[in-house]
Design a protein around this motif. Structure first.
Motif, short mmCIF file in Angstrom:
data_model
loop_
_atom_site.label_atom_id
_atom_site.label_comp_id
_atom_site.label_asym_id
_atom_site.label_seq_id
_atom_site.Cartn_x
_atom_site.Cartn_y
_atom_site.Cartn_z
N LEU A 97 0.83 -1.20 0.00
CA LEU A 97 0.00 0.00 0.00
C LEU A 97 0.87 1.26 0.00
CD1 LEU A 97 -2.66 1.56 0.32
CD2 LEU A 97 -2.56 1.07 2.77
N ALA A 98 1.93 1.23 0.78
CA ALA A 98 2.83 2.39 0.86
C ALA A 98 3.50 2.68 -0.49
CB ALA A 98 3.89 2.16 1.93
N VAL A 99 3.86 1.61 -1.21
CA VAL A 99 4.51 1.80 -2.51
C VAL A 99 3.52 2.39 -3.52
CG1 VAL A 99 5.67 0.66 -4.43
CG2 VAL A 99 6.21 -0.01 -2.08
N VAL A 100 2.28 1.91 -3.50
CA VAL A 100 1.27 2.49 -4.38
C VAL A 100 1.06 3.97 -4.04
CG1 VAL A 100 -1.16 2.43 -5.08
CG2 VAL A 100 0.10 0.30 -4.81
N ASP A 101 0.97 4.26 -2.75
CA ASP A 101 0.79 5.65 -2.33
C ASP A 101 1.96 6.52 -2.78
OD1 ASP A 101 -1.63 5.14 -1.12
OD2 ASP A 101 -0.84 5.08 0.93
N MET A 102 3.16 5.99 -2.67
CA MET A 102 4.35 6.75 -3.03
C MET A 102 4.33 7.12 -4.52
SD MET A 102 8.36 5.70 -2.64
CE MET A 102 8.23 4.34 -3.82
N TRP A 103 4.07 6.14 -5.38
CA TRP A 103 4.08 6.41 -6.81
C TRP A 103 2.86 7.21 -7.24
CZ3 TRP A 103 8.15 6.45 -9.70
CH2 TRP A 103 9.27 5.70 -9.30
N THR A 104 1.78 7.14 -6.47
CA THR A 104 0.65 8.02 -6.71
C THR A 104 1.05 9.46 -6.47
OG1 THR A 104 -0.97 6.30 -6.16
CG2 THR A 104 -1.71 8.58 -5.98
N GLU A 105 1.81 9.69 -5.41
CA GLU A 105 2.31 11.04 -5.12
C GLU A 105 3.31 11.50 -6.17
OE1 GLU A 105 1.50 13.37 -2.68
OE2 GLU A 105 -0.21 12.02 -2.54
N LEU A 165 4.82 0.60 -11.98
CA LEU A 165 5.51 1.50 -11.06
C LEU A 165 5.53 0.98 -9.62
CD1 LEU A 165 4.28 4.96 -12.40
CD2 LEU A 165 6.57 3.96 -12.63
N ALA A 166 4.42 0.42 -9.17
CA ALA A 166 4.35 -0.03 -7.78
C ALA A 166 4.64 -1.52 -7.62
CB ALA A 166 2.98 0.30 -7.19
N GLY A 167 5.05 -2.17 -8.69
CA GLY A 167 5.34 -3.60 -8.61
C GLY A 167 5.00 -4.28 -9.92
N SER A 171 -1.52 -0.68 -10.93
CA SER A 171 -2.09 -0.05 -9.74
C SER A 171 -2.70 1.30 -10.08
CB SER A 171 -1.01 0.13 -8.66
OG SER A 171 -0.16 1.23 -8.99
N PHE A 172 -3.32 1.87 -9.08
CA PHE A 172 -3.87 3.23 -9.15
C PHE A 172 -2.82 4.21 -9.65
CE2 PHE A 172 -4.95 7.22 -6.80
CZ PHE A 172 -6.21 7.45 -7.32
N ALA A 173 -1.60 4.05 -9.20
CA ALA A 173 -0.52 4.97 -9.58
C ALA A 173 -0.29 4.97 -11.09
CB ALA A 173 0.77 4.59 -8.85
N ASP A 174 -0.28 3.81 -11.70
CA ASP A 174 -0.08 3.73 -13.16
C ASP A 174 -1.21 4.41 -13.92
OD1 ASP A 174 2.29 1.80 -13.23
OD2 ASP A 174 0.83 0.61 -12.14
#
Length: 229
Positions: A97-105, A165-167, A171-174
């Motif tokens: 979750l933290a990695v997704v949040d990071m790349w979302t930011e 990006l997150a793995g 993810s949401f970030a992509d």
């Protein structure tokens, strides 16, 4: 139960973002067109949905939301489980979750500020200036491209280690990258992505998604006031 309502025009990046996540989870929704050229987004009825007179507005029963990234997260939390999607990483563990949040930011704080000036200069400003004829401010474009190359270099290094990006799962970030990158690819500077093979391959994977294709077909590649937008 009535479908959720999205108020706005699908050519607008933030409206497209909300539609994209609704399409990804397969949720039923109604698009309520708002004519931004006519200024309908500034009328009281719309300002009740979005007090900043921006788009989209979003309504799910008695719940009214604005800000496209917040709306997208709500959509995923409400419908993602039913669709078998964990795009936020909330079911994968606190580290994921933290990695997704990071790349979302990263998308919001680094990528968007780098890529958006090119889109504004090449597409949006010429579209909205009465009479047309506006030419891009080349110094703004050049400065933004330099910044974008710096960001894409970091993405390239990241994507050498993981598929997304997150793995290794999307993810949401992509997916947040879709709207502005789609329009960037219609500018004369799209070949910047060719300098970063991993980034280019990542972008092509995103564009191949059926939900992305369904939304992007409503996003024009040519802009002209008075055209059927």
């Amino acid at each position: 139960m009535s479908p959720v309502k999205v108020f706005g025009h699908p050519m607008l990046t933030n409206v497209a973002r909300v539609m994209l996540f609704l399409e990804e989870v397969g949720a039923e929704y109604e698009l309520v067109p708002i004519d931004f050229v006519a200024g309908e987004h500034k009328r009281p009825q719309h300002v009740q949905l979005n007090p900043f007179a921006k788009m989209p507005g979003f309504q799910d029963g008695d719940l009214v939301l604005f800000e496209s990234r917040a709306i997208a997260k709500y959509i995923l939390r409400k419908y993602g489980g039913t669709a078998g999607l964990d795009l936020l990483g909330e079911n994968s563990g606190i580290e994921e979750l933290a990695v997704v949040d990071m790349w979302t930011e990263v998308e919001a704080q680094q990528y968007y500020p780098a890529i958006s000036p090119v889109v504004f200069e090449c597409i949006i400003i010429p579209f909205i200036i009465p009479g047309g004829g506006a030419t891009p401010n080349q110094s703004v474009v050049d400065e933004s491209l330099e910044r974008l190359r710096g960001v894409l270099g970091i993405y390239e290094a990241r994507l050498e280690k993981s598929r997304y990006l997150a793995g290794d799962s999307i993810s949401f970030a992509d997916l947040n990258h879709i709207p502005f990158t789609f329009y960037f690819m219609t500018t004369p500077y799209a070949k910047v992505f060719d300098e970063y093979p991993k980034v280019k391959a990542w972008w092509e994977m995103l564009m191949a998604r059926p939900a992305v294709q369904r939304v992007c077909k409503h996003m024009p590649t040519e802009f002209k006031l008075g055209a059927q937008y």
